[in-house]
Design a protein around this motif. Structure first.
Motif, short mmCIF file in Angstrom:
data_model
loop_
_atom_site.label_atom_id
_atom_site.label_comp_id
_atom_site.label_asym_id
_atom_site.label_seq_id
_atom_site.Cartn_x
_atom_site.Cartn_y
_atom_site.Cartn_z
N ALA A 1 5.61 11.27 -12.31
CA ALA A 1 7.08 11.34 -12.34
C ALA A 1 7.65 11.53 -10.94
O ALA A 1 8.54 12.33 -10.72
N THR A 2 7.11 10.76 -9.97
CA THR A 2 7.60 10.85 -8.60
C THR A 2 7.81 9.47 -8.00
O THR A 2 7.17 8.50 -8.41
N CYS A 3 8.69 9.41 -7.02
CA CYS A 3 8.88 8.22 -6.20
C CYS A 3 8.92 8.66 -4.75
O CYS A 3 9.46 9.71 -4.44
N HIS A 4 8.33 7.87 -3.86
CA HIS A 4 8.40 8.17 -2.43
C HIS A 4 8.48 6.88 -1.63
O HIS A 4 8.17 5.82 -2.09
N ASP B 1 0.80 -1.23 0.00
CA ASP B 1 0.00 0.00 0.00
C ASP B 1 0.83 1.27 0.00
O ASP B 1 0.42 2.29 -0.56
N LYS B 2 1.98 1.25 0.66
CA LYS B 2 2.79 2.46 0.81
C LYS B 2 4.20 2.05 1.24
O LYS B 2 4.42 0.89 1.62
N PRO B 3 5.14 2.99 1.20
CA PRO B 3 6.50 2.66 1.65
C PRO B 3 6.51 2.13 3.08
O PRO B 3 5.73 2.56 3.92
N SER B 4 7.42 1.20 3.33
CA SER B 4 7.53 0.56 4.64
C SER B 4 8.82 0.98 5.34
O SER B 4 9.90 0.93 4.72
N PRO B 5 8.75 1.34 6.62
CA PRO B 5 9.99 1.67 7.34
C PRO B 5 10.92 0.46 7.44
O PRO B 5 12.12 0.61 7.60
N ARG B 6 10.37 -0.73 7.31
CA ARG B 6 11.19 -1.95 7.35
C ARG B 6 12.03 -2.11 6.08
O ARG B 6 13.08 -2.75 6.09
N TYR B 7 11.56 -1.52 4.98
CA TYR B 7 12.26 -1.60 3.70
C TYR B 7 12.44 -0.19 3.12
O TYR B 7 11.82 0.17 2.11
N PRO B 8 13.30 0.63 3.73
CA PRO B 8 13.45 2.02 3.26
C PRO B 8 14.06 2.13 1.86
O PRO B 8 13.97 3.17 1.22
N GLU B 9 14.66 1.04 1.38
CA GLU B 9 15.25 1.05 0.03
C GLU B 9 14.19 1.04 -1.06
O GLU B 9 14.48 1.32 -2.22
N VAL B 10 12.97 0.67 -0.72
CA VAL B 10 11.91 0.48 -1.71
C VAL B 10 11.08 1.77 -1.84
O VAL B 10 10.47 2.21 -0.88
N ALA B 11 11.10 2.35 -3.03
CA ALA B 11 10.32 3.55 -3.30
C ALA B 11 9.12 3.19 -4.17
O ALA B 11 9.24 2.42 -5.13
#
Length: 150
Positions: free
Chosen positions: A147-150, A130-140
């Motif tokens: 044209a964005t990544c977060h 669903d959204k970025p995970s603090p467990r996997y900060p490498e994954v955007a």
């Protein structure tokens, strides 16, 4: 059957005399709705979901993929990072130039692929997708149209 959603028969063409560059044709005409969805893990060194990135066919065809989809860019990876090759190469002292250790890239790949299958085959909601995970900060999580990544 709506043939406008079918993949084209050939994705590349070469001039009739066999010279010159191969011209890429769109893979899809219309849109394609994947029955189960699509998750794309891409190496940061190769594909960016914006104009000017090396993944130009993804830029072009992403908008034609209807339904559930995610474009995830994993920082510190190279193409082989999503296989056991990166981990095995590290064990014999070969550096494939990714910033992540082989075991970390394998863990990320396994977790996100498992979450995808659990969501689409078992029907179990997966917050990892669903959204970025603090467990996997490498994954955007990327949005090619924005044209964005977060």
């Amino acid at each position: 059957m709506d043939h406008s959603s079918s993949p084209s028969r050939a994705s590349t063409t070469r001039p009739p005399d066999g010279t010159g560059p191969i011209r890429r044709r769109p893979i899809l005409r219309g849109s394609l709705s994947a029955a189960a969805g699509l998750v794309t893990l891409t190496a940061s060194a190769w594909f960016t979901p914006f104009p000017g990135g090396q993944g130009t066919t993804w830029d072009r065809d992403w908008k034609h993929l209807a339904g559930w989809k995610r474009w995830l860019v994993v920082q510190g990876t190279v193409h082989p990072s999503f296989t056991d090759l990166d981990m095995l190469a590290g064990q014999i002292g070969v550096n494939l130039s990714g910033g992540l250790t082989g075991t970390r890239s394998v863990d990320i790949t396994r977790r996100y692929v498992a979450a995808f299958f659990d969501l689409h085959l078992r029907g179990k909601r997966q917050t990892l997708l669903d959204k970025p995970s603090p467990r996997y900060p490498e994954v955007a999580f990327c949005s090619p149209p924005a044209a964005t990544c977060h």
